[in-house]
Write an enzyme that holds these catalytic residues in place. Structure first.
Site, mmCIF file in Angstrom:
data_model
loop_
_atom_site.group_PDB
_atom_site.id
_atom_site.type_symbol
_atom_site.label_atom_id
_atom_site.label_comp_id
_atom_site.label_asym_id
_atom_site.label_seq_id
_atom_site.Cartn_x
_atom_site.Cartn_y
_atom_site.Cartn_z
ATOM 1 N N HIS A 57 0.900 -1.319 0.057
ATOM 2 C CA HIS A 57 0.089 0.037 -0.207
ATOM 3 C C HIS A 57 0.958 1.239 0.103
ATOM 4 O O HIS A 57 0.818 2.179 -0.691
ATOM 5 C CB HIS A 57 -0.872 0.023 1.267
ATOM 6 C CG HIS A 57 -1.685 1.202 1.585
ATOM 7 N ND1 HIS A 57 -3.127 0.984 0.854
ATOM 8 C CD2 HIS A 57 -1.507 2.421 1.663
ATOM 9 C CE1 HIS A 57 -3.645 2.057 1.233
ATOM 10 N NE2 HIS A 57 -2.755 3.046 1.702
ATOM 11 N N GLU A 58 1.884 1.452 0.812
ATOM 12 C CA GLU A 58 2.755 2.588 1.066
ATOM 13 C C GLU A 58 3.632 2.699 -0.051
ATOM 14 O O GLU A 58 3.938 3.627 -0.547
ATOM 15 C CB GLU A 58 3.408 2.474 2.424
ATOM 16 C CG GLU A 58 2.439 2.704 3.624
ATOM 17 C CD GLU A 58 1.600 3.650 3.634
ATOM 18 O OE1 GLU A 58 1.946 4.816 3.108
ATOM 19 O OE2 GLU A 58 0.588 3.602 4.096
ATOM 20 N N HIS A 94 1.726 4.329 -3.035
ATOM 21 C CA HIS A 94 1.671 5.577 -2.871
ATOM 22 C C HIS A 94 2.923 6.496 -3.275
ATOM 23 O O HIS A 94 2.836 7.201 -4.127
ATOM 24 C CB HIS A 94 1.394 5.996 -1.347
ATOM 25 C CG HIS A 94 0.052 5.727 -1.035
ATOM 26 N ND1 HIS A 94 -0.993 6.216 -1.601
ATOM 27 C CD2 HIS A 94 -0.492 5.469 0.389
ATOM 28 C CE1 HIS A 94 -2.076 5.919 -0.944
ATOM 29 N NE2 HIS A 94 -1.962 5.428 0.036
#
Length: 239
Positions: A32-33, A36
Site C-alpha cells: 500500500h505505502e 503511494h
C-alpha cells in the site's frame, strides 16, 4: 480480529492464522505505502524515493501501534509515505492519483488472492478424490487459508483507506474535485476527524462488529466462490 472469522474458536487454527496473518499484513501494508510512493514519484515528487520508501521492506513502512491494532481491533495503519504536493506538476490531481494508488494496489492483490483461494479450494477437493496423502491435503488446506487471509486483509485495507474523510486516502480522491479553498480548509481538521472516527470504530468493535471486516468478507467470498465453481467444473468436480 480477522483470523477469528476463519478459526471458529479452535486454538490451533487461531495460532496458524496468526502466524499466517503477520507476514500477510506486513506485505499488504508495505504494498500500500510503496504504491503511494511510486505514484507520487511518477507524478513528479521524489520525496518517498529519496527516503528509501519505494520498497516492499516492511521495516520501512510498519507502524508498531497500527500493526498491533490490526490484530486487536480489526483495523490499523502504517507509517504514511511523505508526500510534497509542491513537487507535483498538478498538485490536486497528483494527490488524487497518489491517494488512489494505495487502495488500488490492495484491491488488485485482494482480487488475485481471492482467485487463488478459489482455485486451491477446488484443487484440494479434486485431489482428495484422487486419494492424495493426508500431509498433501493439509498443505493445501494451509495454502487455501493463506490466500484467504491475504484477500481479507488486502480488501480490508482498501475499504478502510477509501473512507472519504480526512486523513484517509478516500478524502484526497473525493476532495480533489472541490475548489482549492474548500479542499485545504477541510484538511485543517483531519486530526480531529481521525480521532472521532477511531472512537466510533472502537465503539463498534466493542459490539463485535467491524464494517471493514464485513466488506472484506463479502468481497473475498464474492470473488472466491465463483472462482471455486469455475475451477470445480474444469476439474470435473461439478457437473
Amino acid at each position: 480480529m480477522l483470523f477469528d472469522i476463519l478459526s471458529g474458536g479452535n486454538i490451533t487454527d487461531i495460532i496458524v492464522s496468526l502466524l499466517f496473518s503477520m507476514p500477510i499484513v506486513m506485505l499488504a501494508l508495505s504494498l500500500h505505502e510503496t504504491a503511494h510512493g511510486y505514484a507520487a514519484y511518477k507524478c513528479g515528487d521524489n520525496t518517498a524515493y529519496n527516503l528509501g520508501r519505494l520498497t516492499l521492506n516492511p521495516l520501512k513502512h510498519i507502524d508498531p501501534v497500527g500493526f498491533l491494532c490490526m490484530f486487536v481491533l480489526g483495523f490499523g495503519w502504517a507509517k504514511p509515505v511523505p508526500i510534497n504536493t509542491r513537487n507535483f506538476r498538478n498538485p490536486k490531481r497528483g494527490m488524487a492519483i497518489t491517494a488512489l494508488a494505495g487502495p488500488l494496489a490492495n484491491a488488485v492483490m485482494g482480487l488475485i488472492s481471492a482467485l487463488l483461494f478459489g482455485f486451491f479450494s477446488a484443487l484440494q477437493i479434486y485431489l482428495a478424490y484422487q486419494g492424495i496423502s493426508q500431509f498433501a491435503f493439509t498443505c493445501l488446506d494451509y495454502t487455501c487459508e493463506l490466500f484467504c487471509l491475504s484477500a481479507l486483509y488486502n480488501f480490508l485495507f482498501m475499504a478502510f483507506n477509501l473512507i472519504p474523510v480526512p486523513p484517509f486516502d478516500g478524502s484526497r480522491i473525493a476532495l480533489a474535485f472541490l475548489p482549492s479553498k474548500t479542499y485545504f480548509g477541510l484538511m485543517k481538521y483531519e486530526r480531529q476527524i481521525m480521532i472521532g472516527l477511531l472512537i466510533a470504530l472502537l465503539v463498534l468493535s466493542r459490539f463485535g462488529f467491524s464494517p471493514f471486516s464485513w466488506i472484506a468478507n463479502k468481497l473475498t467470498l464474492g470473488v472466491a466462490n465463483p472462482a471455486y465453481r469455475l475451477f470445480g467444473k474444469l476439474f470435473g468436480i461439478f457437473a
